[in-house]
Write an enzyme that holds these catalytic residues in place. Structure first.
Site, PDB file in Angstrom:
ATOM      1  N   SER A 142       0.867  -1.180   0.000  1.00  0.00           N
ATOM      2  CA  SER A 142       0.000   0.000   0.000  1.00  0.00           C
ATOM      3  C   SER A 142       0.895   1.219   0.000  1.00  0.00           C
ATOM      4  O   SER A 142       2.089   1.128   0.339  1.00  0.00           O
ATOM      5  CB  SER A 142      -0.885   0.002   1.245  1.00  0.00           C
ATOM      6  N   TYR A 155      -2.001  -1.065  10.102  1.00  0.00           N
ATOM      7  CA  TYR A 155      -2.060  -1.304   8.658  1.00  0.00           C
ATOM      8  C   TYR A 155      -0.765  -0.843   7.993  1.00  0.00           C
ATOM      9  O   TYR A 155      -0.173  -1.584   7.194  1.00  0.00           O
ATOM     10  CB  TYR A 155      -3.255  -0.561   8.073  1.00  0.00           C
TER      11      TYR A 155
END
Length: 295
Positions: A142, A155
């Site tokens: 990401s 995350y």
């Protein structure tokens, strides 16, 4: 890499980026192994691929179950041969104030986003080395891998680890002609936020937050099919890292040119003011725009 008549495994391919990548690889001639915890979603992806003349097979797989993942890899080798491409895409989102996030949620996101990816690379990488014909491993990270943002610590940490692991593994497996690519997408119209776990929020607040994200995604995010085509190109070109979308590229380069400035930008961009902007968006964006969001 010429995938004809190769075999490609894509986890989390029942929707979103996984589905888009599976479709892109099938369009290049690969037989795609569509693996997902949601068997119905995997079956739907297979139907979409087959309706376009491609080849795909659906499997139900919980990537966090290492025993099941090991058995899955052996089953694929027995039924389809050693895959030429493996895309470790399955992932979840856990957010909220770090000190309030339950320990079970921290274990869960590391197990799915990081350890499942590591185990997948280990199992399929060993198969590729033993076969001796090369291959390619893709790990979906990401822009959070290099963009630290507020309320997303678990995350971001998991995705940073995915990127750095991919860099290390790429150096190690190069002698075996096995490429490794870390994909770092920006805003892609997936269902990631719908399944997110957010600490300290009431059910109503969580629903509101998810609605804001869904409408923002529908308005400005990239179609997962387009993201999948970017990933297929990264495989063909054997790219080490592949940011997707302008915000991911800008964040990547700023993090390298001036880490201090980058941290300051992300601190402001994801600060408390973001909540006010989100609620304004929720009130102003028509609900119909959500129909643009693709699974």
């Amino acid at each position: 890499m010429n995938l004809e008549p190769g075999v490609a495994v894509v986890t989390g391919a029942g929707s979103g980026i996984g589905r888009g990548t599976a479709k892109a690889l099938a369009a290049q001639g690969a037989t795609v192994i569509v693996a997902d915890l949601d068997r119905a979603g995997a079956d739907e992806t297979v139907s979409i691929i087959e309706s376009s003349g491609g080849k795909a097979v659906a499997y139900r797989l919980d990537v966090a179950d290492t025993v099941a993942l090991t058995a899955f890899a052996e089953q694929i080798r027995a039924e389809h041969g050693v895959p030429d491409v493996v895309v470790n895409n399955a992932g979840i989102l856990v957010g909220g104030p770090f000190l309030d996030i339950p320990l079970d949620d921290l274990h869960r996101i590391i197990d799915i986003n990081l350890m499942a990816m590591i185990h997948g690379c280990r199992i399929f990488g060993a198969q590729m080395v033993e076969r001796g014909r090369g291959g390619h491993l893709v790990n979906i990270a990401s822009m959070g891998a290099f963009a630290p943002y507020r309320l997303g610590t678990p995350y971001c940490v998991s995705k940073y680890a995915v990127k750095h692991f991919s860099d290390c593994l790429r150096a190690e497996l190069a002698q075996h002609r096995i490429g490794v690519t870390a994909v770092c997408p920006g805003l892609i119209a997936t269902h990631l936020a719908d399944t997110a776990s957010m600490a300290t929020l009431t059910d109503g607040e969580a629903d509101t937050t998810k609605e804001v994200v869904a409408r923002a995604m529908a308005l400005i995010a990239m179609d997962p099919d387009k993201a999948g085509r970017h990933i297929a190109t990264a495989i063909r070109k054997n790219q080490a890292i592949k940011p997707i979308r302008l915000e991911a590229w800008l964040s990547y380069y700023l993090s390298r040119l001036s880490p201090t400035a980058h941290r300051a930008v992300m601190r402001v961009a994801t600060g408390p003011e973001l909540e006010r902007v989100g609620r304004t968006l929720l009130a102003s964006v028509p609900t119909q725009l959500r129909e643009r969001q693709r699974p």
